[in-house]
Design an enzyme around this catalytic site. Structure first.
Site, short mmCIF file in Angstrom:
data_model
loop_
_atom_site.label_atom_id
_atom_site.label_comp_id
_atom_site.label_asym_id
_atom_site.label_seq_id
_atom_site.Cartn_x
_atom_site.Cartn_y
_atom_site.Cartn_z
N SER A 198 8.78 3.49 1.40
CA SER A 198 10.25 3.48 1.46
C SER A 198 10.86 4.06 0.18
O SER A 198 11.84 4.82 0.24
CB SER A 198 10.80 2.08 1.74
OG SER A 198 10.17 1.10 0.96
N HIS A 211 3.74 -0.81 6.66
CA HIS A 211 4.64 -1.10 5.53
C HIS A 211 5.41 -2.38 5.88
O HIS A 211 4.81 -3.40 6.19
CB HIS A 211 5.50 0.14 5.29
CG HIS A 211 6.28 0.18 4.01
ND1 HIS A 211 6.04 -0.65 2.95
CD2 HIS A 211 7.32 0.97 3.61
CE1 HIS A 211 6.88 -0.39 1.96
NE2 HIS A 211 7.69 0.59 2.34
N HIS A 220 -3.87 -3.91 0.51
CA HIS A 220 -2.76 -3.21 -0.15
C HIS A 220 -3.27 -1.91 -0.75
O HIS A 220 -4.42 -1.83 -1.19
CB HIS A 220 -2.13 -4.06 -1.26
CG HIS A 220 -0.75 -3.63 -1.60
ND1 HIS A 220 -0.49 -2.64 -2.53
CD2 HIS A 220 0.46 -4.01 -1.11
CE1 HIS A 220 0.81 -2.45 -2.60
NE2 HIS A 220 1.41 -3.27 -1.76
N ARG A 263 4.27 -12.13 -4.81
CA ARG A 263 5.39 -12.45 -3.89
C ARG A 263 4.90 -13.44 -2.82
O ARG A 263 5.61 -14.35 -2.41
CB ARG A 263 5.93 -11.17 -3.24
CG ARG A 263 6.41 -10.15 -4.25
CD ARG A 263 6.76 -8.82 -3.60
NE ARG A 263 5.60 -8.19 -2.98
CZ ARG A 263 5.63 -7.05 -2.31
NH1 ARG A 263 6.79 -6.41 -2.15
NH2 ARG A 263 4.54 -6.53 -1.79
N ASP A 302 3.61 -10.01 3.20
CA ASP A 302 3.87 -10.15 4.63
C ASP A 302 2.99 -11.20 5.31
O ASP A 302 3.23 -11.58 6.45
CB ASP A 302 3.69 -8.80 5.33
CG ASP A 302 4.69 -7.78 4.82
OD1 ASP A 302 5.82 -8.19 4.52
OD2 ASP A 302 4.35 -6.60 4.72
N1 NMX Z 1 -7.71 -5.63 8.07
C1 NMX Z 1 -8.77 -4.88 8.46
N2 NMX Z 1 -9.14 -3.71 7.88
C2 NMX Z 1 -8.45 -3.33 6.82
C3 NMX Z 1 -7.36 -4.08 6.31
C4 NMX Z 1 -7.00 -5.26 6.98
N3 NMX Z 1 -5.94 -5.98 6.61
N4 NMX Z 1 -6.86 -3.44 5.22
C5 NMX Z 1 -7.60 -2.32 5.05
N5 NMX Z 1 -8.54 -2.24 6.03
C6 NMX Z 1 -9.47 -1.15 6.27
C7 NMX Z 1 -8.69 0.13 6.50
O1 NMX Z 1 -8.24 0.22 7.86
C8 NMX Z 1 -9.69 1.20 6.12
O2 NMX Z 1 -10.61 1.34 7.21
P1 NMX Z 1 -11.16 2.81 7.64
O3 NMX Z 1 -11.80 3.37 6.40
O4 NMX Z 1 -12.10 2.52 8.74
O5 NMX Z 1 -9.94 3.57 8.04
C9 NMX Z 1 -10.42 0.54 4.95
O6 NMX Z 1 -10.21 -0.87 5.09
C10 NMX Z 1 -9.95 0.99 3.61
O7 NMX Z 1 -8.58 0.79 3.50
P2 NMX Z 1 -7.92 0.48 2.07
O8 NMX Z 1 -8.18 1.67 1.21
O9 NMX Z 1 -8.38 -0.84 1.59
O10 NMX Z 1 -6.36 0.34 2.42
P3 NMX Z 1 -5.27 1.47 2.42
O11 NMX Z 1 -4.79 1.70 1.04
O12 NMX Z 1 -5.67 2.66 3.20
O13 NMX Z 1 -4.10 0.76 3.27
C11 NMX Z 1 -2.76 -1.07 3.94
C12 NMX Z 1 -3.37 -0.32 2.76
C13 NMX Z 1 -1.77 -2.11 3.42
C14 NMX Z 1 -1.97 -0.09 4.83
C15 NMX Z 1 -3.90 -1.75 4.72
O14 NMX Z 1 -4.55 -2.70 3.92
C16 NMX Z 1 -3.41 -2.41 5.99
O15 NMX Z 1 -3.30 -1.74 7.04
N6 NMX Z 1 -3.08 -3.75 5.95
C17 NMX Z 1 -2.51 -4.42 7.07
C18 NMX Z 1 -1.04 -4.05 7.20
C19 NMX Z 1 -0.20 -4.66 6.09
O16 NMX Z 1 -0.34 -5.83 5.76
N7 NMX Z 1 0.74 -3.88 5.54
C20 NMX Z 1 1.69 -4.41 4.58
C21 NMX Z 1 1.71 -3.66 3.27
C22 NMX Z 1 2.62 -4.35 2.30
N8 NMX Z 1 4.04 -4.21 2.59
O17 NMX Z 1 4.74 -5.17 2.40
O18 NMX Z 1 4.54 -3.12 2.92
C1 MLT Z 2 6.05 -2.83 -0.75
O1 MLT Z 2 6.60 -3.88 -1.06
O2 MLT Z 2 6.64 -1.74 -0.82
C2 MLT Z 2 4.68 -2.89 -0.19
O3 MLT Z 2 3.93 -3.91 -0.78
C3 MLT Z 2 3.98 -1.57 -0.06
C4 MLT Z 2 3.56 -0.87 -1.30
O4 MLT Z 2 3.83 -1.24 -2.43
O5 MLT Z 2 2.86 0.16 -1.10
#
Ligand code: NMX
Ligand code: MLT
Length: 438
Positions: A241, A271, A317, A326, A372
């Protein structure tokens, strides 16, 4: 105006620091970019400078240098409450100085003065299909108000570039002033038959949201609103964002366009929308076990989900490598105020059991909860059960950070963003003969 002057007086020094860095150290290499990073979401590549906040992977967010516990302690509070007002936080984000009570009150008063939402915004929201997601409505409301932009009306080449920030600030104060009313309107339109409760001039910005959805008598919920709106406000300058808003505003689109774009990014399940997805998931788990599970059964269940390739919302994350402070702040709030809540007990069980399972997968870089993982469960406890609304609450808070970034980007004269793309073939050629191609 107080805020204008407080920012204005700092600008010569800030501009000199930026000038000196770019002119005297312009060729200093901050990092390299690898093929993996280009294909991997530009992860870890430094693309912004943000003095509004910084996210340390092992400590979590600091807003203008202050951690979440420090903010809770140091920011001014409304009489008799234990959580700071959003007005004080916004002053800190904009001015880069800890506010006095009067400074915090100044912002709260400015917000009251600027809080009226144009009628056409309500008309637009009412005209949308009932099925429209609250985040779509929120983004539309913000975008529609580009019609009010003081920056856009004054642009036309008449204002010198180093003065753009002043009208960005006007737009930012005008926009942020209206957020609680817009969020409450969306909530009431969608879930309370269009109920309308005018703002209470005796309440602060955060508590007024509670009041306008009919929860003004619930002191605990008002405290939760204050906490929620402080802790979600910023997460440095390059999350989806923040980056979206910065990119759009770099074209000198006004704050309303930029913030609407930021909200559109926040609406993604990876996100901000993760908070609604996380609550949905917690409810599914509870339904599956017909209540609170035995820890061993929960472990097996989570393992099966991960083996099947599920993404568990609220965990992981892109930058953090520890439990999100948080999340901790909300956990402490729930422990202080809430007893015997099954969903929150489930949040705590998942927190204990899931991280080792995620770690054991070997690929998840951060096995710890982000904010979250708990936000939905707390809102649910206080009766906000419509979980597709949760990201709007995140967005109300996040627009404080996004607008502060936008004001300072213009104040420091950041140019239009225009990185570079290349083709797969070019990359293939580069990796064959790196020296030759470079
Ligand atoms: N559950 C299962 N698998 C996961 C998770 C999880 N919560 N988090 C990461 N992985 C997997 C991810 O899919 C990836 O798999 P592959 O290589 O097969 O594609 C692998 O672990 C490596 O990912 P990372 O490098 O650890 O994470 P990345 O930086 O790509 O993504 C998120 C970060 C936040 C997008 C990811 O952890 C996720 O999808 N979490 C769940 C959604 C979430 O909680 N989002 C909120 C973010 C915070 N916010 O407030 O915005
Ligand atoms: C945020 O608050 O923006 C989320 O944790 C996502 C991020 O920092 O990448």
């Amino acid at each position: 105006m107080l805020i204008h002057d407080k920012i204005d007086v700092q600008l010569p020094e800030w501009r000199e620091r930026v000038r000196s860095l770019t002119k005297e150290h312009g060729s200093y290499k901050v990092g390299d970019v690898t093929v993996e990073q280009i294909y991997g979401g530009i992860r870890g590549v430094i693309i912004q400078v943000s003095d509004i906040s910084y996210l340390d992977p092992y400590e979590g967010i600091r807003l203008r240098g202050y951690s979440i516990p420090e903010l809770m302690e140091k920011l001014p509070k409304w009489d008799g409450t234990s959580v700071p007002t959003a007005g004080g936080l916004y002053y800190l984000l904009l001015v880069d100085q800890l506010p006095t009570n009067e400074d915090a009150q100044f912002i709260e008063d400015e917000w009251k003065r600027r809080g009226e939402v144009p009628q056409y915004v309500w008309n637009i929201l009412r005209a949308m299909p009932e099925t429209t997601h609250p985040m779509t409505l929120f983004s539309q409301a913000v975008l529609a108000m580009a019609n009010e932009s003081v920056f856009a009306k004054n642009y036309s080449g008449r204002v010198p570039k180093n003065g753009y920030w002043k009208t960005y600030l006007e737009d930012s104060l005008n926009l942020t002033a209206k957020l609680p009313a817009i969020a409450a309107f969306i909530y009431n339109l969608k879930y309370q038959n269009g109920l309308y409760i005018p703002p209470d001039p005796n309440l602060d910005w955060s508590a007024n949201f509670a009041h306008m959805i009919g929860r003004g008598d619930d002191e605990e919920f008002k405290e939760l609103c204050r906490l929620f709106f402080v802790i979600h406000s910023d997460h440095e300058g390059a999350n989806v964002s923040a980056h979206a808003t910065a990119l759009v505003c770099s074209a000198l689109s006004d704050v309303y366009y930029g913030c609407s774009a930021g909200l559109d990014g926040l609406a993604g399940p990876l996100h901000g929308l993760a908070n609604q997805e996380c609550l949905r998931w917690l409810l599914d788990v509870r339904e599956h076990f017909d209540g609170l599970p035995d820890p061993n059964d929960l472990r097996d269940y989570l393992k099966d989900q991960l083996d099947a390739g599920a993404i568990i919302p609220g965990y992981g994350h892109a930058v953090l490598r520890t439990t999100d402070p948080r999340f901790t702040a909300l956990l402490e709030f729930s422990r202080k105020y809430i007893v015997n809540d099954e969903l929150l007990a489930l949040v705590e069980m998942v927190y204990e059991i899931l991280p080792p399972l995620l770690s054991a997968m070997g690929k998840v870089k951060n096995p710890w909860p982000n904010v979250d993982a708990i936000t939905g469960a707390i809102q649910y406890h206080y009766g906000i059960k419509e979980f597709d609304f949760y990201t709007v609450l995140f967005g109300v808070s996040r627009l404080l950070g996004l607008t502060a970034h936008a004001v300072w980007s213009r104040a420091l004269g950041k140019p239009i963003e225009r990185p570079k793309s290349l083709t797969t073939h070019m990359l293939e050629e580069m990796v064959k003969e790196p020296e030759l191609v470079r």
